[in-house]
Design an enzyme around this catalytic site. Sequence first.
Site, PDB file in Angstrom:
ATOM      1  N   ILE A  85      20.364  47.959  35.279  1.00 45.78           N
ATOM      2  CA  ILE A  85      21.271  47.451  36.314  1.00 45.78           C
ATOM      3  C   ILE A  85      22.638  47.204  35.689  1.00 45.78           C
ATOM      4  O   ILE A  85      22.936  46.127  35.176  1.00 45.78           O
ATOM      5  CB  ILE A  85      20.707  46.179  36.973  1.00 45.78           C
ATOM      6  CG1 ILE A  85      19.348  46.484  37.605  1.00 45.78           C
ATOM      7  CG2 ILE A  85      21.680  45.646  38.033  1.00 45.78           C
ATOM      8  CD1 ILE A  85      18.631  45.284  38.182  1.00 45.78           C
ATOM      9  N   HIS A  86      23.451  48.248  35.697  1.00 44.88           N
ATOM     10  CA  HIS A  86      24.836  48.163  35.213  1.00 44.88           C
ATOM     11  C   HIS A  86      25.741  48.106  36.447  1.00 44.88           C
ATOM     12  O   HIS A  86      25.264  47.854  37.556  1.00 44.88           O
ATOM     13  CB  HIS A  86      25.158  49.337  34.279  1.00 44.88           C
ATOM     14  CG  HIS A  86      24.918  50.684  34.871  1.00 44.88           C
ATOM     15  ND1 HIS A  86      25.891  51.378  35.556  1.00 44.88           N
ATOM     16  CD2 HIS A  86      23.804  51.473  34.908  1.00 44.88           C
ATOM     17  CE1 HIS A  86      25.393  52.535  35.971  1.00 44.88           C
ATOM     18  NE2 HIS A  86      24.126  52.617  35.597  1.00 44.88           N
ATOM     19  N   ALA A  87      27.025  48.317  36.292  1.00 45.58           N
ATOM     20  CA  ALA A  87      27.986  48.116  37.378  1.00 45.58           C
ATOM     21  C   ALA A  87      27.667  48.928  38.639  1.00 45.58           C
ATOM     22  O   ALA A  87      27.699  48.398  39.743  1.00 45.58           O
ATOM     23  CB  ALA A  87      29.398  48.437  36.886  1.00 45.58           C
TER      24      ALA A  87
END
Length: 96
Positions: free
Chosen positions: A22-24
């Site tokens: 879960i990155h940007a």
Amino acid sequence: MELGVDDKSISRKLKVENEYGIHARPAALIVKEAARYTADLYLEKDGSRVSCKSIMGLMTIEGFPGSWVTLIATGSDAEVALDSLEALFAAKFNEA
């Protein structure tokens, strides 16, 4: 006082299966999807709980690839909101 549908929380445990976690970009997709619902939506991992409607909160949850998170929803459209967010996780946030 009797509890109504809006007072009950439902949850689902999901695995983060996309390559980078879960990155940007996935966080933005979660926020965009969560905003479609009136339900209160939270993501929980290792005792930390953040709103699915907060991109900054989601960025702090440490949703690494292979980790497990719990989606929690409360509200009249909680079930459909969880279905929608679960589909986003299952699609690996539409990453190749």
